[in-house]
Motif scaffolding. Structure first.
Motif, PDB file in Angstrom:
ATOM      1  N   THR A   9       0.834  -1.203   0.000  1.00  0.00           N
ATOM      2  CA  THR A   9       0.000   0.000   0.000  1.00  0.00           C
ATOM      3  C   THR A   9       0.867   1.251   0.000  1.00  0.00           C
ATOM      4  O   THR A   9       0.588   2.210  -0.734  1.00  0.00           O
ATOM      5  CB  THR A   9      -0.941   0.009   1.222  1.00  0.00           C
ATOM      6  N   TYR A  64      -6.634  -0.119  -2.927  1.00  0.00           N
ATOM      7  CA  TYR A  64      -7.266  -1.082  -3.833  1.00  0.00           C
ATOM      8  C   TYR A  64      -6.219  -1.765  -4.705  1.00  0.00           C
ATOM      9  O   TYR A  64      -6.232  -2.992  -4.852  1.00  0.00           O
ATOM     10  CB  TYR A  64      -8.314  -0.403  -4.710  1.00  0.00           C
ATOM     11  N   PHE A  65      -5.317  -0.992  -5.301  1.00  0.00           N
ATOM     12  CA  PHE A  65      -4.292  -1.573  -6.157  1.00  0.00           C
ATOM     13  C   PHE A  65      -3.386  -2.520  -5.367  1.00  0.00           C
ATOM     14  O   PHE A  65      -2.916  -3.521  -5.900  1.00  0.00           O
ATOM     15  CB  PHE A  65      -3.448  -0.488  -6.826  1.00  0.00           C
ATOM     16  N   THR A  67      -4.278  -4.352  -2.789  1.00  0.00           N
ATOM     17  CA  THR A  67      -4.987  -5.535  -2.291  1.00  0.00           C
ATOM     18  C   THR A  67      -5.852  -6.234  -3.329  1.00  0.00           C
ATOM     19  O   THR A  67      -6.512  -7.217  -2.998  1.00  0.00           O
ATOM     20  CB  THR A  67      -5.883  -5.155  -1.107  1.00  0.00           C
ATOM     21  N   ARG A  68      -5.834  -5.748  -4.564  1.00  0.00           N
ATOM     22  CA  ARG A  68      -6.711  -6.357  -5.568  1.00  0.00           C
ATOM     23  C   ARG A  68      -6.284  -7.796  -5.836  1.00  0.00           C
ATOM     24  O   ARG A  68      -5.099  -8.135  -5.752  1.00  0.00           O
ATOM     25  CB  ARG A  68      -6.707  -5.550  -6.862  1.00  0.00           C
ATOM     26  N   PRO A  69      -7.253  -8.637  -6.151  1.00  0.00           N
ATOM     27  CA  PRO A  69      -6.893 -10.016  -6.475  1.00  0.00           C
ATOM     28  C   PRO A  69      -6.138 -10.085  -7.801  1.00  0.00           C
ATOM     29  O   PRO A  69      -6.424  -9.345  -8.731  1.00  0.00           O
ATOM     30  CB  PRO A  69      -8.243 -10.728  -6.601  1.00  0.00           C
ATOM     31  N   ARG A  70      -5.180 -10.922  -7.834  1.00  0.00           N
ATOM     32  CA  ARG A  70      -4.380 -11.076  -9.048  1.00  0.00           C
ATOM     33  C   ARG A  70      -4.781 -12.360  -9.766  1.00  0.00           C
ATOM     34  O   ARG A  70      -4.970 -13.387  -9.137  1.00  0.00           O
ATOM     35  CB  ARG A  70      -2.902 -11.101  -8.697  1.00  0.00           C
TER      36      ARG A  70
END
Length: 77
Positions: A9, A64-65, A67-70
């Motif tokens: 983050t 958001y970037f 923790t976003r799912p990859r």
């Protein structure tokens, strides 16, 4: 506390904060212009609110970037 994504983050925030600050500055100037660049308290409150909202959105996008799912990467056969 004990956030495994805090480092990511912070990196994303460092990467997006410059653009966010530029947008916040433009938003503040735009609001001030609409209100006639007066020195009334309403102008100050409106400009501060606009800048705070943009900076909060910048921090939200950074989180958001981080923790976003990859999506899983699969090798082509």
């Amino acid at each position: 506390m004990r956030d495994p994504r805090s480092g990511s983050t912070a990196k994303w925030l460092a990467a997006t904060l410059q653009a966010g600050a530029a947008v916040a500055t433009a938003a503040g100037v735009g609001v001030a212009r609409v209100l006639g660049f007066t020195t009334e308290p309403e102008t100050f409150i409106s400009v501060i609110t606009a800048v705070a909202v943009v900076l909060a959105a910048t921090a939200t996008f950074a989180r958001y970037f981080a923790t976003r799912p990859r999506a899983a990467v699969t090798a082509a056969s």
